[in-house]
Write an enzyme that holds these catalytic residues in place. Structure first.
Site, PDB file in Angstrom:
ATOM      1  N   ASN A   1       0.834  -1.214   0.000  1.00 23.51           N
ATOM      2  CA  ASN A   1       0.000   0.000   0.000  1.00 23.51           C
ATOM      3  C   ASN A   1       0.866   1.261   0.000  1.00 23.51           C
ATOM      4  O   ASN A   1       0.550   2.232  -0.691  1.00 23.51           O
ATOM      5  CB  ASN A   1      -0.954  -0.003   1.204  1.00 23.51           C
TER       6      ASN A   1
ATOM      7  N   ARG B   1       0.506  -1.772  15.080  1.00 23.70           N
ATOM      8  CA  ARG B   1       0.333  -1.336  16.462  1.00 23.70           C
ATOM      9  C   ARG B   1      -0.977  -0.564  16.595  1.00 23.70           C
ATOM     10  O   ARG B   1      -1.380   0.139  15.649  1.00 23.70           O
ATOM     11  CB  ARG B   1       1.467  -0.394  16.913  1.00 23.70           C
ATOM     12  N   ILE B   2      -1.603  -0.687  17.755  1.00 21.27           N
ATOM     13  CA  ILE B   2      -2.796   0.128  18.044  1.00 21.27           C
ATOM     14  C   ILE B   2      -2.300   1.517  18.442  1.00 21.27           C
ATOM     15  O   ILE B   2      -1.377   1.632  19.261  1.00 21.27           O
ATOM     16  CB  ILE B   2      -3.603  -0.514  19.185  1.00 21.27           C
TER      17      ILE B   2
ATOM     18  N   ASN C   1      -6.651   4.832   8.021  1.00 22.23           N
ATOM     19  CA  ASN C   1      -6.220   3.439   8.061  1.00 22.23           C
ATOM     20  C   ASN C   1      -6.913   2.696   6.927  1.00 22.23           C
ATOM     21  O   ASN C   1      -8.004   3.079   6.504  1.00 22.23           O
ATOM     22  CB  ASN C   1      -6.607   2.799   9.400  1.00 22.23           C
TER      23      ASN C   1
ATOM     24  N   HIS D   1      -8.271  -1.175   5.982  1.00 24.70           N
ATOM     25  CA  HIS D   1      -8.565  -2.474   6.592  1.00 24.70           C
ATOM     26  C   HIS D   1      -9.124  -3.393   5.511  1.00 24.70           C
ATOM     27  O   HIS D   1     -10.003  -2.978   4.745  1.00 24.70           O
ATOM     28  CB  HIS D   1      -9.582  -2.292   7.725  1.00 24.70           C
TER      29      HIS D   1
HETATM   30  C1  GAR Z   1      -3.111  -4.804   3.940  1.00 27.57           C
HETATM   31  O1  GAR Z   1      -3.944  -5.809   3.421  1.00 27.57           O
HETATM   32  C2  GAR Z   1      -3.874  -3.977   4.943  1.00 27.57           C
HETATM   33  O2  GAR Z   1      -5.200  -3.764   4.600  1.00 27.57           O
HETATM   34  C3  GAR Z   1      -3.751  -4.853   6.161  1.00 27.57           C
HETATM   35  O3  GAR Z   1      -2.425  -5.306   6.142  1.00 27.57           O
HETATM   36  C4  GAR Z   1      -2.003  -5.415   4.802  1.00 27.57           C
HETATM   37  C5  GAR Z   1      -0.690  -4.666   4.638  1.00 27.57           C
HETATM   38  O4  GAR Z   1      -0.136  -4.939   3.390  1.00 27.57           O
HETATM   39  N1  GAR Z   1      -4.054  -4.131   7.354  1.00 27.57           N
HETATM   40  C6  GAR Z   1      -4.701  -4.662   8.380  1.00 27.57           C
HETATM   41  O5  GAR Z   1      -5.071  -5.825   8.419  1.00 27.57           O
HETATM   42  C7  GAR Z   1      -4.955  -3.698   9.519  1.00 27.57           C
HETATM   43  N2  GAR Z   1      -5.928  -4.238  10.422  1.00 27.57           N
HETATM   44  P1  GAR Z   1       1.019  -4.024   2.793  1.00 27.57           P
HETATM   45  O6  GAR Z   1       2.128  -3.985   3.847  1.00 27.57           O
HETATM   46  O7  GAR Z   1       1.465  -4.781   1.576  1.00 27.57           O
HETATM   47  O8  GAR Z   1       0.453  -2.674   2.487  1.00 27.57           O
END
Ligand code: GAR
Length: 218
Positions: A16, A93-94, A109, A111
């Protein structure tokens, strides 16, 4: 008008982060990433940041006694880099009010689920195991509760029974890479208004009552 200055928080792969950096490089997003803060020194996102010429700071949460102490170190770093909008992109992290109060309604954020369904860890696995027919991703404003704040953009993808969690994860991730730059663009262009839980966005085309039906209707 000066460009919106983004700070990104990430812990892992950074796809991302890279989608946002590429959206800036291509001219889709007229913003700059002034700092990437990462809490894990081995995270692949750090190498992606240096490839994109983005300054990085590694702030390891393990070096702080409390969440608040860690958050104040992160906050100070973001302030030093003049961050206007904070973007959490796979940050594990929260975050606490120590950080949130420094950026009111300015922390985003992403999700990998259609919130409010499947909050927390392994959202794609939760969705696959639950047997949903439509899954997706959400960009939301971060408030004091996990995966809870006002929703800015969502994208839906059909979940194909039997396809397995990995395939679903990949299709959701492809949508994440589209909606995160889009959500940031809405902020950069000053088109977002937040009232309580409701986000209104100025100047977007009307979805025109489109529906996504999965499986497709015969
Ligand atoms: C993504 O799918 C994001 O939506 C998720 O972690 C991944 C990070 O991927 N986030 C969560 O689950 C937060 N609760 P990336 O490091 O390739 O962007």
């Amino acid at each position: 008008m000066s460009k919106l200055r983004l700070g990104v928080l990430a812990s892992g792969t950074g796809s991302n982060f890279e989608a946002i950096a590429e959206a800036i490089a291509s001219g889709y997003l007229d913003t700059e990433i002034t700092i990437l803060v990462c809490n894990r020194p081995q995270a692949a996102v750090l190498e992606k940041a240096s490839r994109h010429g983005v300054p990085t700071a590694v702030i390891e949460h393990g070096n702080y006694r409390t969440r608040a102490e860690f958050d104040s170190a992160v906050r100070d770093c973001l302030m030093e880099h003049g961050v206007d909008l904070l973007v959490m992109a796979g940050f594990d992290r929260i975050v606490t009010k120590t950080l949130l109060e420094a950026f009111p309604d300015r922390v985003l954020n992403i999700h990998p689920a259609l919130l409010p369904a499947f909050t927390g860890e392994a959202a794609q696995k939760q969705a696959a195991e639950y047997g949903v027919r439509i899954a997706g991703a959400t960009v939301h404003i971060v408030d004091g509760q996990v995966d809870h704040g006002p929703i800015v953009v969502q994208a839906a993808v059909p979940a194909i029974p039997g396809e397995g969690e990995e395939a679903l994860r990949a299709r959701i991730l492809a949508q994440e890479h589209l909606i995160y730059p889009f959500a940031i663009k809405l902020f950069a262009e000053g088109r977002v208004k937040v009232e309580g839980r409701k986000v209104t966005v100025r100047g977007c085309s009307d979805p025109g009552g489109q529906t996504l039906i999965s499986p497709p209707r015969d």
